[in-house]
Design an enzyme around this catalytic site. Structure first.
Site, PDB file in Angstrom:
ATOM      1  N   GLY A   1      -0.578  -1.007  15.396  1.00  0.00           N
ATOM      2  CA  GLY A   1       0.041  -1.076  14.083  1.00  0.00           C
ATOM      3  C   GLY A   1       0.187   0.302  13.469  1.00  0.00           C
ATOM      4  O   GLY A   1      -0.535   1.244  13.832  1.00  0.00           O
ATOM      5  N   ALA A   2       1.137   0.421  12.534  1.00  0.00           N
ATOM      6  CA  ALA A   2       1.380   1.712  11.891  1.00  0.00           C
ATOM      7  C   ALA A   2       1.780   1.543  10.429  1.00  0.00           C
ATOM      8  O   ALA A   2       2.359   2.458   9.842  1.00  0.00           O
ATOM      9  CB  ALA A   2       2.468   2.468  12.650  1.00  0.00           C
TER      10      ALA A   2
ATOM     11  N   LYS B   1       0.807  -1.221   0.000  1.00  0.00           N
ATOM     12  CA  LYS B   1       0.000   0.000   0.000  1.00  0.00           C
ATOM     13  C   LYS B   1       0.842   1.274   0.000  1.00  0.00           C
ATOM     14  O   LYS B   1       0.491   2.261  -0.645  1.00  0.00           O
ATOM     15  CB  LYS B   1      -0.967  -0.012   1.177  1.00  0.00           C
TER      16      LYS B   1
ATOM     17  N   ASP C   1      -9.995   2.304   2.368  1.00  0.00           N
ATOM     18  CA  ASP C   1     -10.028   1.499   3.592  1.00  0.00           C
ATOM     19  C   ASP C   1     -10.788   2.190   4.721  1.00  0.00           C
ATOM     20  O   ASP C   1     -11.630   1.584   5.385  1.00  0.00           O
ATOM     21  CB  ASP C   1      -8.608   1.179   4.068  1.00  0.00           C
TER      22      ASP C   1
ATOM     23  N   GLY D   1       0.610   0.114   6.304  1.00  0.00           N
ATOM     24  CA  GLY D   1      -0.339   0.585   5.322  1.00  0.00           C
ATOM     25  C   GLY D   1      -1.782   0.447   5.746  1.00  0.00           C
ATOM     26  O   GLY D   1      -2.618   1.311   5.456  1.00  0.00           O
TER      27      GLY D   1
ATOM     28  N   ASN E   1      -4.747   2.042  -1.587  1.00  0.00           N
ATOM     29  CA  ASN E   1      -5.258   0.684  -1.772  1.00  0.00           C
ATOM     30  C   ASN E   1      -6.088   0.545  -3.047  1.00  0.00           C
ATOM     31  O   ASN E   1      -6.541  -0.548  -3.368  1.00  0.00           O
ATOM     32  CB  ASN E   1      -6.095   0.248  -0.557  1.00  0.00           C
TER      33      ASN E   1
END
Length: 282
Positions: free
Chosen positions: A128-129, A67, A103, A131, A88
């Site tokens: 999380g960090a 991404k 997304d 895509g 995306n």
């Protein structure tokens, strides 16, 4: 009539439900299309995308781990793709690929319309960090969450995402080792791929949960099992996987390509009813 050509790129990508979803959308609206899955490692992505364009490819979805690469390859980008720093969805234009990110819109539509969640005023923990996280973070802020704590095993990537969001009073980072000190959250979003890689990846502090907590995994199928099992054991009020988001973001992409939005509930119900939820995050 030659069908329009579309694809989803990722690595791995054989698990992807996107070809099935877009084929169903096409049948629903009487639009002839060809949609295939193309496996491409990051080092091969630019070449694979160029070959797809040369064969008449008109649009593409992009999943892990490509991404951010798609963002770099796009000749132009939507505002939401710029904010996310990740793409995306690609649309072929005269000057090259136009990059968008559906997304976040897909996630918010799934949570608010399908699951009836009011996101306004919620304290959010984003795990999380990469895509996937980049794609949903701006939309969650726009949906009215109170603040967002971003935690990633690589602190530098978390800091980069927080900086890109440009709202230091609402979106900020903490260390993964300090999860037990962060208090409770009304929304916990897993945007990591840890569930793909290791058994029992999610042993998180129960102190993160309160009586209103909704736990959401952007993955679906086997990749979501670890996080969702923890969420159920922690007695989260809502436990949601990424299938609904997948279908909704696909509808957003379909509308970009074809100018009309398909109905999503039919394909969502079909995937649930027939056990076609395999593994992954598209």
């Amino acid at each position: 009539m030659t069908p329009s050509r579309f694809a989803v790129f990722g690595h791995p990508v054989a698990h992807s439900l996107s070809p099935r979803i877009h084929a169903a959308f096409g049948r629903q609206l009487g639009i002839a299309l060809e949609y295939v899955a193309i496996d491409a490692e990051p080092s091969q992505f630019a070449q694979a995308l160029a070959q797809f364009a040369a064969r008449g490819g008109q649009g593409a979805n992009v999943t892990l781990p490509l991404k951010e690469d798609a963002h770099a390859l796009a000749a132009s980008r939507s505002e939401r793709a710029v904010r996310a720093g990740a793409v995306n969805t690609l649309v072929r234009r005269e000057d090259g690929w136009f990059g968008d990110n559906t997304d976040g819109a897909g996630l918010v539509r799934d949570l608010t319309e399908r699951h009836g969640l009011d996101l306004r005023g919620r304290r959010v923990l984003l795990l999380g960090a990469g895509g996937a996280a980049r794609g949903v973070a701006p939309a969650l802020l726009d949906a009215g969450v109170r603040d967002m704590v971003i935690v990633n095993r690589s602190p530098a990537r978390a800091d980069a995402l927080a900086d890109a969001l440009g709202e230091p009073g609402r979106a900020y980072t903490r260390y993964w080792e300090d999860l037990h000190e962060l208090g409770d959250f009304e929304l916990i979003v897993n945007a990591t791929a840890a569930g793909r890689q290791e058994e029992g990846a999610f042993v998180l502090p129960l102190s993160l949960v309160d009586s209103l907590t909704a736990a959401v995994d952007l993955n679906y199928g086997e990749a979501a099992i670890g996080f969702l099992a923890w969420a159920r054991a922690a007695q989260c009020r809502d436990v949601i996987d990424g299938l609904g988001m997948l279908v909704e973001q696909a509808a957003e992409a379909f509308e970009l390509w074809h100018g009309t939005r398909p109905r999503t509930e039919e394909i969502y119900a079909d995937l649930r009813a027939h056990g076609r939820v395999l593994v992954g995050e598209d």
